[in-house]
Design an enzyme around this catalytic site. Structure first.
Site, mmCIF file in Angstrom:
data_model
loop_
_atom_site.group_PDB
_atom_site.id
_atom_site.type_symbol
_atom_site.label_atom_id
_atom_site.label_comp_id
_atom_site.label_asym_id
_atom_site.label_seq_id
_atom_site.Cartn_x
_atom_site.Cartn_y
_atom_site.Cartn_z
ATOM 1 N N CYS A 62 8.477 -4.265 38.789
ATOM 2 C CA CYS A 62 7.538 -3.146 38.902
ATOM 3 C C CYS A 62 7.375 -2.530 37.520
ATOM 4 C CB CYS A 62 8.080 -2.106 39.886
ATOM 5 S SG CYS A 62 6.964 -0.719 40.143
ATOM 6 N N LEU A 63 6.138 -2.273 37.150
ATOM 7 C CA LEU A 63 5.889 -1.682 35.827
ATOM 8 C C LEU A 63 6.424 -0.254 35.753
ATOM 9 C CD1 LEU A 63 2.281 -3.082 35.282
ATOM 10 C CD2 LEU A 63 4.435 -3.969 34.367
ATOM 11 N N GLY A 84 -0.186 -6.635 38.930
ATOM 12 C CA GLY A 84 -0.785 -5.676 39.844
ATOM 13 C C GLY A 84 -0.592 -4.267 39.310
ATOM 14 N N HIS A 97 3.247 -4.906 47.826
ATOM 15 C CA HIS A 97 3.946 -4.072 46.832
ATOM 16 C C HIS A 97 3.016 -2.954 46.347
ATOM 17 C CE1 HIS A 97 6.647 -3.726 43.119
ATOM 18 N NE2 HIS A 97 5.552 -3.083 42.742
ATOM 19 N N GLU A 98 1.765 -3.320 46.033
ATOM 20 C CA GLU A 98 0.826 -2.304 45.509
ATOM 21 C C GLU A 98 0.439 -1.307 46.605
ATOM 22 O OE1 GLU A 98 0.747 -2.162 42.472
ATOM 23 O OE2 GLU A 98 1.457 -4.181 42.055
ATOM 24 N N GLN A 123 0.490 4.745 40.178
ATOM 25 C CA GLN A 123 1.332 4.520 38.991
ATOM 26 C C GLN A 123 0.745 5.139 37.724
ATOM 27 O OE1 GLN A 123 1.609 0.141 40.068
ATOM 28 N NE2 GLN A 123 3.568 0.431 39.058
ATOM 29 N N HIS A 157 2.909 1.386 46.939
ATOM 30 C CA HIS A 157 2.761 2.464 45.951
ATOM 31 C C HIS A 157 1.820 3.550 46.484
ATOM 32 C CE1 HIS A 157 5.011 1.240 42.437
ATOM 33 N NE2 HIS A 157 4.427 0.054 42.368
HETATM 34 O O1 K1U Z 1 3.222 -2.663 40.761
HETATM 35 C C1 K1U Z 1 3.570 -3.018 39.663
HETATM 36 O O2 K1U Z 1 4.255 -2.301 38.980
HETATM 37 C C2 K1U Z 1 3.163 -4.370 39.113
HETATM 38 C C3 K1U Z 1 4.173 -5.460 39.411
HETATM 39 C C4 K1U Z 1 3.650 -6.272 40.584
HETATM 40 C C5 K1U Z 1 4.593 -7.202 41.266
HETATM 41 C C6 K1U Z 1 5.322 -8.145 40.575
HETATM 42 C C7 K1U Z 1 6.175 -9.007 41.237
HETATM 43 C C8 K1U Z 1 6.279 -8.937 42.608
HETATM 44 C C9 K1U Z 1 5.565 -7.984 43.280
HETATM 45 C C10 K1U Z 1 4.710 -7.136 42.617
HETATM 46 C C11 K1U Z 1 4.325 -6.315 38.163
HETATM 47 O O3 K1U Z 1 3.401 -6.893 37.707
HETATM 48 S S1 K1U Z 1 5.892 -6.433 37.437
HETATM 49 C C12 K1U Z 1 5.649 -7.591 36.099
HETATM 50 C C13 K1U Z 1 5.572 -9.012 36.561
HETATM 51 O O4 K1U Z 1 6.042 -9.332 37.615
HETATM 52 C C14 K1U Z 1 4.915 -10.036 35.707
HETATM 53 C C15 K1U Z 1 4.520 -9.769 34.436
HETATM 54 C C16 K1U Z 1 3.892 -10.746 33.675
HETATM 55 C C17 K1U Z 1 3.673 -11.998 34.195
HETATM 56 C C18 K1U Z 1 4.075 -12.287 35.463
HETATM 57 C C19 K1U Z 1 4.693 -11.307 36.236
HETATM 58 ZN ZN ZN Z 2 5.189 -1.525 41.317
#
Ligand code: K1U
Ligand code: ZN
Length: 167
Positions: A91-92, A46, A133-134, A51, A137
């Site tokens: 979270c990225l 996401g 979560h998004e 972000q 943000h």
């Molecule tokens: O909002 C963001 O920064 C993105 C975030 C979204 C998220 C992940 C997990 C739970 C709630 C919301 C991410 O994508 S973090 C990276 C991640 O979880 C992931 C990366 C690659 C494959 C699978 C998951």
């Molecule tokens: Zn996030």
């Protein structure tokens, strides 16, 4: 292809409240394309416009392994929530940190699509978590703010140390 820079916690700009998109146009579609490319490249499931330092109510989500189920939500609003789930989140904007957060298990969201048309989606489980979560943000909230003050203080110290060592 444009990979956008993702703001890193504790950047103050992550706490900006996003404004509604007044008109879905080519600029919106270009931003969404770049956001999707940035999310896939990261990789993540996401990304919110906040972000990438764009303070408009736009999120993208794709929880498929094949990266072929992109969902775009413009001006998303939660109409209904139910249930509870505890799940591990990342979270990225806070790389390498995974913590458990309690969220609603089911959400009904209304938003605009890339044509500016309204749609409603019912989501559950991990998809519901990602949408919440998004959307947080867009309200200027980062998932670590659900943690205790002690955990947040430790986390900020850990990130500071990590960044110092990376220099
Ligand atoms: O909002 C963001 O920064 C993105 C975030 C979204 C998220 C992940 C997990 C739970 C709630 C919301 C991410 O994508 S973090 C990276 C991640 O979880 C992931 C990366 C690659 C494959 C699978 C998951
Ligand atoms: Zn996030």
């Amino acid at each position: 292809m444009a990979i956008l820079q993702i703001l890193q916690y504790p950047d103050e700009r992550l706490h900006t409240i996003a404004k509604k998109v007044a008109l879905v146009n080519d600029a919106t579609r270009k931003l969404v394309k770049n956001m999707a490319e940035t999310m896939y490249a990261a990789p993540g499931v996401g990304l919110a416009a906040t972000q990438v330092d764009v303070h408009e109510q736009i999120i993208v989500v794709d929880i498929s392994e094949e990266h072929n189920q992109l969902m775009v939500f413009i001006n998303p609003e939660i109409l209904k929530i139910s249930g509870e789930q505890d799940g591990e989140e990342g979270c990225l904007s806070v790389p390498g940190i995974y913590e458990t957060v309690r969220r609603a298990d089911n959400v009904t969201v209304q938003a605009l699509n890339l044509k500016g048309e309204p749609f409603t989606l019912e989501a559950e489980g991990f998809l519901a978590v990602c949408i919440q979560h998004e959307m947080d943000h867009l309200s200027g909230k980062v998932f670590v703010e659900y943690l205790s003050q002690l955990k947040q203080t430790r986390l900020r110290a850990k990130l500071k140390k990590r960044r110092r060592e990376a220099l």
